[in-house]
Motif scaffolding. Structure first.
Motif, mmCIF file in Angstrom:
data_model
loop_
_atom_site.group_PDB
_atom_site.id
_atom_site.type_symbol
_atom_site.label_atom_id
_atom_site.label_comp_id
_atom_site.label_asym_id
_atom_site.label_seq_id
_atom_site.Cartn_x
_atom_site.Cartn_y
_atom_site.Cartn_z
ATOM 1 N N ALA A 28 0.848 -1.189 0.000
ATOM 2 C CA ALA A 28 0.000 0.000 0.000
ATOM 3 C C ALA A 28 0.889 1.247 0.000
ATOM 4 O O ALA A 28 1.864 1.323 0.722
ATOM 5 C CB ALA A 28 -0.893 -0.012 1.240
ATOM 6 N N SER A 74 -4.746 1.681 -2.144
ATOM 7 C CA SER A 74 -4.993 1.438 -0.713
ATOM 8 C C SER A 74 -6.189 2.184 -0.139
ATOM 9 O O SER A 74 -6.610 1.910 0.976
ATOM 10 C CB SER A 74 -3.748 1.824 0.095
ATOM 11 O OG SER A 74 -3.458 3.195 -0.115
ATOM 12 N N ASN A 75 -6.733 3.141 -0.893
ATOM 13 C CA ASN A 75 -7.823 3.959 -0.352
ATOM 14 C C ASN A 75 -8.678 4.508 -1.498
ATOM 15 O O ASN A 75 -8.424 4.215 -2.669
ATOM 16 C CB ASN A 75 -7.243 5.112 0.494
ATOM 17 C CG ASN A 75 -6.183 5.902 -0.280
ATOM 18 O OD1 ASN A 75 -6.232 6.009 -1.508
ATOM 19 N ND2 ASN A 75 -5.212 6.448 0.434
ATOM 20 N N HIS A 76 -9.683 5.308 -1.126
ATOM 21 C CA HIS A 76 -10.613 5.849 -2.131
ATOM 22 C C HIS A 76 -9.874 6.702 -3.164
ATOM 23 O O HIS A 76 -10.172 6.629 -4.366
ATOM 24 C CB HIS A 76 -11.691 6.683 -1.434
ATOM 25 C CG HIS A 76 -12.652 7.314 -2.393
ATOM 26 N ND1 HIS A 76 -13.552 6.568 -3.136
ATOM 27 C CD2 HIS A 76 -12.836 8.609 -2.756
ATOM 28 C CE1 HIS A 76 -14.257 7.394 -3.913
ATOM 29 N NE2 HIS A 76 -13.840 8.621 -3.701
ATOM 30 N N GLU A 77 -8.906 7.491 -2.710
ATOM 31 C CA GLU A 77 -8.190 8.393 -3.626
ATOM 32 C C GLU A 77 -7.426 7.608 -4.693
ATOM 33 O O GLU A 77 -7.534 7.898 -5.893
ATOM 34 C CB GLU A 77 -7.212 9.300 -2.847
ATOM 35 C CG GLU A 77 -7.873 10.381 -2.004
ATOM 36 C CD GLU A 77 -8.671 9.834 -0.804
ATOM 37 O OE1 GLU A 77 -9.741 10.402 -0.510
ATOM 38 O OE2 GLU A 77 -8.229 8.834 -0.198
ATOM 39 N N THR A 78 -6.629 6.616 -4.258
ATOM 40 C CA THR A 78 -5.839 5.862 -5.244
ATOM 41 C C THR A 78 -6.739 4.995 -6.119
ATOM 42 O O THR A 78 -6.481 4.841 -7.310
ATOM 43 C CB THR A 78 -4.756 4.994 -4.548
ATOM 44 O OG1 THR A 78 -5.314 4.349 -3.403
ATOM 45 C CG2 THR A 78 -3.560 5.817 -4.131
ATOM 46 N N VAL A 104 -6.937 -4.154 -5.225
ATOM 47 C CA VAL A 104 -6.464 -3.812 -3.886
ATOM 48 C C VAL A 104 -5.977 -5.087 -3.212
ATOM 49 O O VAL A 104 -6.683 -6.096 -3.224
ATOM 50 C CB VAL A 104 -7.594 -3.172 -3.056
ATOM 51 C CG1 VAL A 104 -7.115 -2.848 -1.648
ATOM 52 C CG2 VAL A 104 -8.108 -1.922 -3.747
ATOM 53 N N ALA A 120 -3.367 -3.518 1.447
ATOM 54 C CA ALA A 120 -4.174 -2.756 2.415
ATOM 55 C C ALA A 120 -5.285 -3.633 2.984
ATOM 56 O O ALA A 120 -5.618 -3.562 4.169
ATOM 57 C CB ALA A 120 -4.754 -1.504 1.755
ATOM 58 N N THR A 137 -17.011 -2.206 5.667
ATOM 59 C CA THR A 137 -16.510 -0.835 5.835
ATOM 60 C C THR A 137 -15.355 -0.553 4.874
ATOM 61 O O THR A 137 -15.298 0.505 4.230
ATOM 62 C CB THR A 137 -16.023 -0.624 7.294
ATOM 63 O OG1 THR A 137 -17.113 -0.906 8.172
ATOM 64 C CG2 THR A 137 -15.538 0.793 7.528
ATOM 65 N N PHE A 138 -14.434 -1.509 4.750
ATOM 66 C CA PHE A 138 -13.250 -1.326 3.892
ATOM 67 C C PHE A 138 -13.662 -1.140 2.434
ATOM 68 O O PHE A 138 -13.227 -0.200 1.768
ATOM 69 C CB PHE A 138 -12.334 -2.545 4.037
ATOM 70 C CG PHE A 138 -11.050 -2.426 3.246
ATOM 71 C CD1 PHE A 138 -9.906 -1.884 3.816
ATOM 72 C CD2 PHE A 138 -10.983 -2.860 1.926
ATOM 73 C CE1 PHE A 138 -8.727 -1.773 3.078
ATOM 74 C CE2 PHE A 138 -9.808 -2.759 1.189
ATOM 75 C CZ PHE A 138 -8.682 -2.204 1.771
ATOM 76 N N SER A 160 -15.382 2.113 1.852
ATOM 77 C CA SER A 160 -14.479 3.283 1.879
ATOM 78 C C SER A 160 -13.725 3.433 0.563
ATOM 79 O O SER A 160 -13.325 4.542 0.191
ATOM 80 C CB SER A 160 -13.489 3.151 3.034
ATOM 81 O OG SER A 160 -12.498 2.169 2.744
ATOM 82 N N LEU A 161 -13.514 2.346 -0.161
ATOM 83 C CA LEU A 161 -12.858 2.422 -1.469
ATOM 84 C C LEU A 161 -13.795 2.977 -2.531
ATOM 85 O O LEU A 161 -13.415 3.794 -3.366
ATOM 86 C CB LEU A 161 -12.389 1.028 -1.922
ATOM 87 C CG LEU A 161 -11.235 0.392 -1.161
ATOM 88 C CD1 LEU A 161 -11.111 -1.067 -1.546
ATOM 89 C CD2 LEU A 161 -9.916 1.114 -1.450
#
Length: 258
Positions: A183, A214-218, A231, A234, A251-252, A255-256
């Motif tokens: 990540a 690893s997250n919503h932004e990427t 993914v 992460a 939740t994970f 959040s993506l």
């Protein structure tokens, strides 16, 4: 015989989320429960890692998950049984990802037949040379309707990318950086240049971007340049630390995507 990967991309070609996790991690019997929770949470593709003793392309997170899974007693025959069990409740594409050595030990023909019977739609074998795939695997996989995803990276030549595109019948795995899995925070300018280069090539197959998502932004940024993203580390980190896997997976994934 339908192939769920081709079916997926025929109706959805943006923001496709593929989630990788290691079979038999954190517990031997986690494989099925994690896959079920991923479908429920809204993942588009489940990518199950075949643990291997020397996962050279992987960073510390996935290396450690391989070690734990092997200590738990996971092996390829058990993974295929777990996929068969998963298929009773899960209808999204299932991909097996791993190094070619365990597949060769299992037996190529036997693997192709058993994987298809279990409900596997595709494989990613990063260290399988293309020549060996074309000679020994392609016809076998084609006969049982299993797609093979090749990896490309920022250093892959245009000629090779075109050749891979020609030999692909599912999707291409575009590695975001010439490095190990893991990540990361955000993409660098040279990565964006590479993504734009891929976009400009107008490939016939969809491609998903992996490594460093690893997250919503990427995830969102990768999806601007491709059909979606993969993914891995992460998610594996989250599984390692989770006390309530179903809730945390929901939740994970949320959040993506949101």
């Amino acid at each position: 015989m339908k192939n769920r990967i081709k079916e997926l991309f025929s109706r959805k070609n943006s923001n496709v989320l593929s989630v990788f996790y290691t079979a038999g991690f954190p517990q031997l019997d986690s494989t099925v429960r994690v896959g079920q929770a991923l479908q429920k949470a809204g993942a588009d593709i489940i990518e199950i890692g075949i643990p291997y003793s020397d996962p050279i392309a992987d960073g510390p997170t996935i290396q450690e998950s391989n070690k734990v899974a092997l200590e738990n007693g996971i092996r390829l025959s058990i993974i295929l049984e777990q996929v068969k069990e998963l298929r009773k409740t899960v209808n999204i594409p299932i991909i097996l990802m791993g190094y070619v050595n365990p597949v060769m030990q299992y037996g190529i023909e036997r693997f192709a037949r058993d994987a298809a019977a279990a409900g596997v739609d595709g494989v990613i074998l990063p260290d399988l040379p293309m020549d060996a795939y074309l000679e020994d695997y392609k016809q076998l996989f084609s006969e049982v309707n299993i797609s093979n995803a090749f990896l490309i990276s920022p250093t892959t030549s245009e000629a090779r990318i075109r050749k891979i595109d020609q030999e692909t019948d599912g999707f291409i795995y575009a590695v975001s950086a010439s490095s190990i899995t893991g990540a990361r925070g955000a993409f660098a300018d040279e990565q964006r240049t590479y993504f734009k280069r891929l976009q400009g090539m107008k490939l016939k197959n969809p491609y998903l971007i992996g490594f460093g998502i690893s997250n919503h932004e990427t995830f969102s940024e990768a999806s601007k340049y491709s059909s979606g993203a993969i993914v891995g580390s992460a998610f594996v980190n989250m599984l390692r630390d989770s006390k309530d896997k179903e809730k945390d997976i929901q939740t994970f994934v949320g959040s993506l995507l949101n």
